[in-house]
Write a protein that holds these residues in place. Structure first.
Motif: not given
Length: 126
Positions: A48-50, A54-62
């Motif tokens: 999830i974190t690495n 990064r790959a899907y540019k998800l929000s930090p909250i998500l």
């Protein structure tokens, strides 16, 4: 809204934890379900974190909700500790050492493998 996302992921993580404990009952007193969820949690948290974040540019909250909510609710340090203590009380010293060793060393190794896998997948994605 942030709490709602966290709650949803925690709910899903708790259900996953429960279902794994139903599917994998202890083998001769060895808590295989707890071992599985904790090792799977190591893999998923790194993924999830690495990679996913990064790959899907998800929000930090998500990303935080997926990690803290889903993985946090699915894994269990307290059960791990309690099961180890029960083994020690019952003089199952080798089983306790094996369980703790598999959990700790396995978790680190799985995390390292997932770091490499994440890097590889990110390179492939471009």
């Amino acid at each position: 809204m942030n709490y709602l996302v966290l709650i949803i992921f925690a709910f899903l993580g708790g259900i996953t934890r429960y279902q794994i404990s139903v599917w994998f009952t202890p083998i001769n007193g060895f808590p295989i379900a707890t071992l599985i969820v904790n090792l799977l949690g190591c893999f998923l948290l790194v993924l999830i974190t690495n990679y996913i974040g990064r790959a899907y540019k998800l929000s930090p909250i998500l990303i935080s909700s997926m990690g803290s909510g889903f993985v946090g609710a699915m894994t269990t340090f307290s059960t791990f500790s309690n099961e180890t203590l029960k083994m020690l009380i019952n003089h199952q010293y080798l089983t306790a050492i094996g369980y703790d060793g598999l959990s700790l060393i396995g978790g680190v190794l799985i995390s390292l493998i997932c770091i490499k896998l994440s890097a590889y997948l990110l390179r492939r994605k471009g």
